[in-house]
Design an enzyme around this catalytic site. Sequence first.
Site, mmCIF file in Angstrom:
data_model
loop_
_atom_site.group_PDB
_atom_site.id
_atom_site.type_symbol
_atom_site.label_atom_id
_atom_site.label_comp_id
_atom_site.label_asym_id
_atom_site.label_seq_id
_atom_site.Cartn_x
_atom_site.Cartn_y
_atom_site.Cartn_z
ATOM 1 N N LYS A 194 0.860 -1.185 0.000
ATOM 2 C CA LYS A 194 0.000 0.000 0.000
ATOM 3 C C LYS A 194 0.887 1.222 0.000
ATOM 4 C CE LYS A 194 -4.454 0.932 0.121
ATOM 5 N NZ LYS A 194 -5.569 0.106 -0.381
HETATM 6 P P1 NAD Z 1 -13.006 7.663 -2.905
HETATM 7 O O1 NAD Z 1 -11.989 8.685 -2.564
HETATM 8 O O2 NAD Z 1 -13.414 7.479 -4.329
HETATM 9 O O3 NAD Z 1 -14.355 7.916 -2.066
HETATM 10 C C1 NAD Z 1 -14.386 8.079 -0.682
HETATM 11 C C2 NAD Z 1 -15.804 8.510 -0.309
HETATM 12 O O4 NAD Z 1 -15.935 8.520 1.116
HETATM 13 C C3 NAD Z 1 -16.169 9.921 -0.776
HETATM 14 O O5 NAD Z 1 -17.516 9.937 -1.199
HETATM 15 C C4 NAD Z 1 -16.023 10.770 0.492
HETATM 16 O O6 NAD Z 1 -16.835 11.943 0.470
HETATM 17 C C5 NAD Z 1 -16.499 9.774 1.521
HETATM 18 N N1 NAD Z 1 -16.056 10.032 2.892
HETATM 19 C C6 NAD Z 1 -14.816 10.290 3.346
HETATM 20 N N2 NAD Z 1 -14.840 10.454 4.673
HETATM 21 C C7 NAD Z 1 -16.120 10.274 5.054
HETATM 22 C C8 NAD Z 1 -16.790 10.298 6.299
HETATM 23 N N3 NAD Z 1 -16.137 10.559 7.418
HETATM 24 N N4 NAD Z 1 -18.120 10.037 6.322
HETATM 25 C C9 NAD Z 1 -18.796 9.776 5.179
HETATM 26 N N5 NAD Z 1 -18.214 9.755 3.978
HETATM 27 C C10 NAD Z 1 -16.902 9.997 3.930
HETATM 28 O O7 NAD Z 1 -12.458 6.286 -2.294
HETATM 29 P P2 NAD Z 1 -12.832 4.807 -2.735
HETATM 30 O O8 NAD Z 1 -11.839 4.357 -3.747
HETATM 31 O O9 NAD Z 1 -14.286 4.708 -3.009
HETATM 32 O O10 NAD Z 1 -12.486 4.003 -1.403
HETATM 33 C C11 NAD Z 1 -13.415 3.903 -0.309
HETATM 34 C C12 NAD Z 1 -12.986 2.790 0.614
HETATM 35 O O11 NAD Z 1 -12.949 1.556 -0.119
HETATM 36 C C13 NAD Z 1 -11.585 2.927 1.223
HETATM 37 O O12 NAD Z 1 -11.587 2.334 2.492
HETATM 38 C C14 NAD Z 1 -10.717 2.111 0.292
HETATM 39 O O13 NAD Z 1 -9.525 1.680 0.896
HETATM 40 C C15 NAD Z 1 -11.651 0.956 -0.004
HETATM 41 N N6 NAD Z 1 -11.366 0.208 -1.234
HETATM 42 C C16 NAD Z 1 -11.307 0.829 -2.439
HETATM 43 C C17 NAD Z 1 -11.080 0.076 -3.583
HETATM 44 C C18 NAD Z 1 -11.114 0.702 -4.950
HETATM 45 O O14 NAD Z 1 -11.120 -0.077 -5.931
HETATM 46 N N7 NAD Z 1 -11.158 2.004 -5.104
HETATM 47 C C19 NAD Z 1 -10.885 -1.311 -3.491
HETATM 48 C C20 NAD Z 1 -10.956 -1.925 -2.236
HETATM 49 C C21 NAD Z 1 -11.211 -1.146 -1.110
#
Ligand code: NAD
Length: 421
Positions: free
Chosen positions: A109
Site C-alpha cells: 500500500k
Molecule cells: P473515494 O476517494 O473514491 O471515495 C471516498 C468517499 O468517502 C467519498 O464519497 C467521500 O466523500 C467519503 N467520505 C470520506 N470520509 C467520510 C466520512 N467521514 N463520512 C462519510 N463519507 C466519507 O475512495 P474509494 O476508492 O471509493 O475508497 C473507499 C474505501 O474503499 C476505502 O476504504 C478504500 O480503501 C476501499 N477500497 C477501495 C477500492 C477501490 O477499488 N477504489 C478497493 C478496495 C477497497
Amino acid sequence: MATVKNELNVYESAAARFELAAQKLSLEPGLYKYLQHPNKEITVYIPVGMDDGRLEVFIGYRVHHSIVRGPCKGGIRFDPGVTLDEVRALAAWMTWKCAVVDIPFGGAKGGVICDPAKLSRGELERITRRYTAELIDWFGPERDVPAPDIGTNEQTMAWVMDTYSMHMRHTTTAVVTGKPFDIGGSRGRKQATGRGCMMVCDKALEHLKMKKEGCRVIVQGFGNVGSWAARLMHEAGYKVVGVADIHGALYNENGLDATKLMDWVHVQRKPLPEFPQGGTKMSSTDVLFQPCDILLPAATENQITSKNAHLVQAKILCEAANGPTTALADDILEKNGVFVIPDILANAGGVTVSYFEWVQDRMGFFWRENEVNERLQDVMDRSFNYVVRYAGEHSVQNRIAAYMLAIDRVATALKMRGIYA
Ligand code: NAD
C-alpha cells in the site's frame, strides 16, 4: 477477544485479528514473527512546485507487506490523514485479501499526506509523478503494482504508468491497474469493487434465506466504491434507503434512486445532501445506525467501534471500505447476531479485476465486459462459500475465518519457498 491499546490505531486492529487467527491455526512461532511484520517500507519526501510559485514538500509512504505469493499489489491513497501505521495495516490487509480470493499477489500500500480537494490538477500530477519517480525501483509488473484508493483515480494511475514508462524507455501498462481503458485498463474495473460487494451481499441473502426485493441498504461513502455499489444494488432491486459522503447523509425509508444520485454527485458535481429527490438529512455517522437490512460502509476506517457497534440495526454488515470496524467492535456485532462480510472478502472485487487487468496487459489481449464480470462472479462466489464454510467448520467469526484461510495459504507458500538466509 482482541487485545488492543489504542482502538483507533488500524495497525493494532489488523495485528489483533492476525493474532487471533494465528492462534486458532497454531501457526509456528517463526512464521508468526515473519508474517506479522511488513517486508519493507519507505518514506519519501516529495518536492513539488506549487501553482503560486512556492516549493512544497509532501510526505509519502510505500509499504510492501509480502511478496510470498507473487508481486505485491495495493492502492495509493492521497489523504491528509495518511500515517505510516495506516499504510502498514492496509498493506497487510492486501496480502490477506489477495490470499482469500486466491490470486497470485502479495500485499502493498502507499499513501501521500495531501488533500486532493485543495490541489490543482497540475499540482496533483506533479505529486504523482515525483512520488512514482522516487519509487521507480520499487514499482514494476513483477515487483509492485499500484492501483487507485481514496483520493486517487484513473487519471492518477495514467500518470503513474506514464512516469514509469518514461523511465523504462518503453510503455509498461502492467505496472499499474485501474487505468483508463484506452491505455490498457480493464473493462469493468471502475465498477468492480462495488460490484463485488453486491455479489457477496447476494450470497449472504441466499445464505440467510432473505429476499433481495425490498432489502434495505445504507451506503456510507459515495466515491468510487460506494457510488457504484449503491447504483448497481439499486438497479438490481435492492432498496437504497441511506447514503452518505463527507458532506452529510440522506435517509429515506421509501428508497433513493442511486442512479440519479450518482449523476447528481459525479456528473453535475452537486452536494449529496442537496439531492432533490432526497430524504431526511443527517450526519454521515448517524446514518449508520438507521433501520436497514444491509449496512455498507464504503468510506474510511474506524466507523463502527466499541462505542457505537450496539447501535447497528443491520442484519448484514458488508465492509466495502478497508477497516471500517475496529477489532473491539467485532464481539459486540457477533453478540448481536450481525452477519459480517469482512473487508478482506467484501471489497476484494477491486483487486480481483485489477488482477484481470494485469493479466490482460501482459497478454495484450482484452476481454469483453461480461467476460470480466463472469470471472469476477466466479471468484467472489467461490471465496464467499469458502469463508462461510470455514467459519462454520472452525466455529469462528467470518472475519477470523477469512484471516485463517489467508494466513494458511501464505504460510503454505512460504514453507514451500523456504527462507532465504
Ligand atoms: P473515494 O476517494 O473514491 O471515495 C471516498 C468517499 O468517502 C467519498 O464519497 C467521500 O466523500 C467519503 N467520505 C470520506 N470520509 C467520510 C466520512 N467521514 N463520512 C462519510 N463519507 C466519507 O475512495 P474509494 O476508492 O471509493 O475508497 C473507499 C474505501 O474503499 C476505502 O476504504 C478504500 O480503501 C476501499 N477500497 C477501495 C477500492 C477501490 O477499488 N477504489 C478497493 C478496495 C477497497
